[in-house]
Design an enzyme around this catalytic site. Structure first.
Site, PDB file in Angstrom:
ATOM      1  N   HIS A 190     -12.165   3.804   3.768  1.00  0.00           N
ATOM      2  CA  HIS A 190     -11.098   3.731   4.772  1.00  0.00           C
ATOM      3  C   HIS A 190     -11.688   3.367   6.151  1.00  0.00           C
ATOM      4  O   HIS A 190     -11.246   3.856   7.185  1.00  0.00           O
ATOM      5  CB  HIS A 190     -10.382   5.090   4.854  1.00  0.00           C
ATOM      6  CG  HIS A 190      -8.902   5.005   5.048  1.00  0.00           C
ATOM      7  ND1 HIS A 190      -7.996   5.241   4.058  1.00  0.00           N
ATOM      8  CD2 HIS A 190      -8.159   4.737   6.140  1.00  0.00           C
ATOM      9  CE1 HIS A 190      -6.762   5.139   4.523  1.00  0.00           C
ATOM     10  NE2 HIS A 190      -6.825   4.825   5.796  1.00  0.00           N
ATOM     11  N   GLY A 215     -16.475  -1.965   6.925  1.00  0.00           N
ATOM     12  CA  GLY A 215     -17.648  -2.326   7.728  1.00  0.00           C
ATOM     13  C   GLY A 215     -17.916  -3.805   7.907  1.00  0.00           C
ATOM     14  O   GLY A 215     -18.875  -4.182   8.573  1.00  0.00           O
ATOM     15  N   LYS A 272      -7.177   2.328  -4.063  1.00  0.00           N
ATOM     16  CA  LYS A 272      -7.959   2.035  -2.851  1.00  0.00           C
ATOM     17  C   LYS A 272      -8.635   3.320  -2.367  1.00  0.00           C
ATOM     18  O   LYS A 272      -7.950   4.313  -2.094  1.00  0.00           O
ATOM     19  CB  LYS A 272      -7.028   1.490  -1.761  1.00  0.00           C
ATOM     20  CG  LYS A 272      -7.702   1.272  -0.414  1.00  0.00           C
ATOM     21  CD  LYS A 272      -6.770   0.517   0.516  1.00  0.00           C
ATOM     22  CE  LYS A 272      -7.368   0.268   1.871  1.00  0.00           C
ATOM     23  NZ  LYS A 272      -7.432   1.444   2.706  1.00  0.00           N
ATOM     24  N   GLN A 289       0.850  -1.198   0.000  1.00  0.00           N
ATOM     25  CA  GLN A 289       0.000   0.000   0.000  1.00  0.00           C
ATOM     26  C   GLN A 289       0.874   1.232   0.000  1.00  0.00           C
ATOM     27  O   GLN A 289       1.729   1.424   0.851  1.00  0.00           O
ATOM     28  CB  GLN A 289      -0.928  -0.039   1.224  1.00  0.00           C
ATOM     29  CG  GLN A 289      -1.831   1.169   1.350  1.00  0.00           C
ATOM     30  CD  GLN A 289      -1.183   2.295   2.149  1.00  0.00           C
ATOM     31  OE1 GLN A 289      -0.572   2.032   3.180  1.00  0.00           O
ATOM     32  NE2 GLN A 289      -1.287   3.525   1.663  1.00  0.00           N
TER      33      GLN A 289
HETATM   34  C1  LIG Z   1      -6.043   1.187  12.630  1.00  0.00           C
HETATM   35  C2  LIG Z   1      -6.185   1.285  11.143  1.00  0.00           C
HETATM   36  C3  LIG Z   1      -5.103   1.662  10.365  1.00  0.00           C
HETATM   37  C4  LIG Z   1      -5.219   1.756   8.977  1.00  0.00           C
HETATM   38  N1  LIG Z   1      -4.116   2.063   8.226  1.00  0.00           N
HETATM   39  C5  LIG Z   1      -4.215   2.136   6.875  1.00  0.00           C
HETATM   40  C6  LIG Z   1      -3.078   2.450   6.079  1.00  0.00           C
HETATM   41  O1  LIG Z   1      -1.973   2.625   6.585  1.00  0.00           O
HETATM   42  N2  LIG Z   1      -3.250   2.551   4.736  1.00  0.00           N
HETATM   43  C7  LIG Z   1      -4.473   2.333   4.139  1.00  0.00           C
HETATM   44  O2  LIG Z   1      -4.580   2.446   2.930  1.00  0.00           O
HETATM   45  N3  LIG Z   1      -5.554   2.001   4.876  1.00  0.00           N
HETATM   46  C8  LIG Z   1      -5.457   1.897   6.218  1.00  0.00           C
HETATM   47  N4  LIG Z   1      -6.561   1.571   6.964  1.00  0.00           N
HETATM   48  C9  LIG Z   1      -7.846   1.246   6.276  1.00  0.00           C
HETATM   49  C10 LIG Z   1      -7.968  -0.252   5.983  1.00  0.00           C
HETATM   50  O3  LIG Z   1      -7.051  -0.691   5.025  1.00  0.00           O
HETATM   51  C11 LIG Z   1      -9.373  -0.617   5.500  1.00  0.00           C
HETATM   52  O4  LIG Z   1      -9.678   0.163   4.376  1.00  0.00           O
HETATM   53  C12 LIG Z   1     -10.431  -0.407   6.579  1.00  0.00           C
HETATM   54  O5  LIG Z   1      -9.962  -0.802   7.838  1.00  0.00           O
HETATM   55  C13 LIG Z   1     -11.671  -1.212   6.239  1.00  0.00           C
HETATM   56  O6  LIG Z   1     -12.684  -0.976   7.172  1.00  0.00           O
HETATM   57  P1  LIG Z   1     -12.990  -1.961   8.399  1.00  0.00           P
HETATM   58  O7  LIG Z   1     -11.960  -1.691   9.451  1.00  0.00           O
HETATM   59  O8  LIG Z   1     -14.367  -1.550   8.807  1.00  0.00           O
HETATM   60  O9  LIG Z   1     -12.901  -3.378   7.872  1.00  0.00           O
HETATM   61  C14 LIG Z   1      -6.468   1.480   8.354  1.00  0.00           C
HETATM   62  C15 LIG Z   1      -7.555   1.103   9.152  1.00  0.00           C
HETATM   63  C16 LIG Z   1      -7.438   0.990  10.524  1.00  0.00           C
HETATM   64  C17 LIG Z   1      -8.625   0.556  11.332  1.00  0.00           C
END
Ligand SMILES: Cc1cc2nc3c(=O)[nH]c(=O)nc-3n(C[C@H](O)[C@H](O)[C@H](O)COP(=O)(O)O)c2cc1C
Length: 382
Positions: free
Chosen positions: A278, A311, A254, A130
């Site tokens: 996100h 989600g 993304k 990513q």
């Molecule tokens: C604690 C945390 C850190 C995240 N860090 C990144 C990241 O560094 N880069 C990114 O593209 N998405 C990041 N995300 C988003 C996730 O890749 C993903 O899109 C998201 O968690 C999906 O939603 P969900 O937690 O409801 O499954 C992060 C999400 C969380 C909860």
């Protein structure tokens, strides 16, 4: 409460909350502004119901999918997330190990705490890198080359983080990297001494993807500074088109939420788009990913892989997204709480439960392979 008492998403969340200092728990658990999009993400799955078929002969169920040219044993994969060694000292090693055990893909974040090279050596299952887009174009090329050299199969450019979301829970606790906790935040660390012991007795916290750009020692440059000073808010479609050309392989965006943007992604040569907000951490008030999925599948689903995240807590959520036409489903908090709760055994238990849930749900739906899931299986309530 112990790991064996965890049977679903909420149980893992409860155990993670018990184990983590609250500023760290709230960093994972929180969303942007009023967290309306965050709540809506999961609630949106309830706007439609599954319509099962019976007597179809469902002894053997095949959960495998092929997405972005990668064959996965499960239709879910671990979406890239930042700072995993803060949640458990094994961090990405634990999540990548569990993902490999279940034959699925793992995403290394630019803000990951173990290097993409190490994870690529550790695992045989497909790996995603990513990426954030820097002002310095040379640096972008150098990082992509590094990913290429380490054997990363899929490049994933995050496009919904052109500026940081307003995470007010973090403002209240003072959560930042390097730590800048306020007094109340610090007290929360004192209340969870086991976390502190693990943190200081294991390998030093690092951000190996960005080690030359964020100063973890003196704290001169923080993640906040990195976003403000090094990432390029003027990034546009032409810039990304160049990156796609340079990468010359599986490349997805993304954080696509509109059908027009999905169309542009096709035009510049992307091979996938991830319908994602996100996990509700960026633009609050944005539509839920599930609500946007069908129209984007209708627009570009025959041309590139439409992937879905945000989600997901249940097997039936995954089946609903696949029925609308997603090729695979990313999970975030669904593996982060188990990681925080119990390291690799926690993530393995969560993926194992999800696999069993998916198998059971597929049988109850009268389906034996993912390609049998269609919109005929769904009825929307309004
Ligand atoms: C604690 C945390 C850190 C995240 N860090 C990144 C990241 O560094 N880069 C990114 O593209 N998405 C990041 N995300 C988003 C996730 O890749 C993903 O899109 C998201 O968690 C999906 O939603 P969900 O937690 O409801 O499954 C992060 C999400 C969380 C909860």
């Amino acid at each position: 409460m112990r790991l064996k008492d965890c049977h679903n998403f909420q149980d893992f969340r409860t155990l993670a909350k018990k184990r983590l200092p609250s500023p760290i728990f709230n960093y994972i658990d929180g969303g942007a502004d009023d967290e309306t999009t965050y709540r809506r993400n999961t609630a949106a799955f309830e706007t439609c119901d599954l319509v099962p078929s019976v007597l179809t002969g469902v002894k053997d169920v095949d959960l495998s999918v092929t997405v972005m040219g990668q064959k996965l044993a499960l239709p879910i994969y671990c979406s890239p997330t930042a700072l995993q060694r803060l949640f458990h000292h094994d961090g990405e090693r634990a999540v990548a190990g569990a993902a490999e055990k279940y034959g699925t893909m793992f995403g290394v974040s630019s803000l990951g705490t173990v290097s993409m090279e190490e994870i690529a050596k550790q695992t045989t299952t497909p790996q995603v890198y990513q990426f954030y887009f820097h002002k310095d174009r040379e640096l972008n090329r150098a990082m992509m080359q590094r990913a290429k050299d380490s054997g990363v199969q899929v490049m994933m450019l995050t496009v919904d983080s052109i500026t940081g979301g307003n995470r007010e829970r973090d403002l209240r606790t003072g959560f930042a990297i390097p730590f800048k906790l306020n007094l109340k935040g610090m007290l929360q660390f004192v209340l969870k001494p086991m976390w502190g012991i693990n943190y200081v007795t294991h390998e030093k916290f690092r951000l190996p993807q960005l080690k030359e750009h964020i100063d973890m020692g003196s704290g001169a440059t923080s993640i906040g500074d990195y976003f403000t000073n090094m990432l390029d808010p003027s990034m546009n479609w032409d810039d990304v088109a160049e990156m796609v050309k340079f990468w010359d392989g599986e490349f997805c965006l993304k954080g696509i939420m509109s059908r027009e943007d999905a169309r542009k992604a096709v035009e510049i040569g992307c091979t996938g788009v991830i319908i994602s907000n996100h996990g509700g951490r960026q633009l609050d008030g944005s539509r839920s990913s599930f609500d946007q999925l069908a129209e984007i599948v209708d627009e570009v689903g025959d041309e590139i892989d439409v992937i879905f995240d945000s989600g997901v807590q249940r097997g039936t959520h995954v089946l609903k997204a696949l029925s609308l036409g997603a090729k695979a489903v990313g999970i975030g908090r669904m593996y982060l709480y188990p990681l925080a709760a119990a390291g690799q055994p926690g993530v393995e238990r969560a993926l194992g439960l999800m696999k069993a849930e998916l198998e059971r749900d597929m049988k109850l739906m009268g389906k034996t392979s993912i390609d049998q899931l269609t919109r005929e299986n769904l009825r929307f309530r309004f």
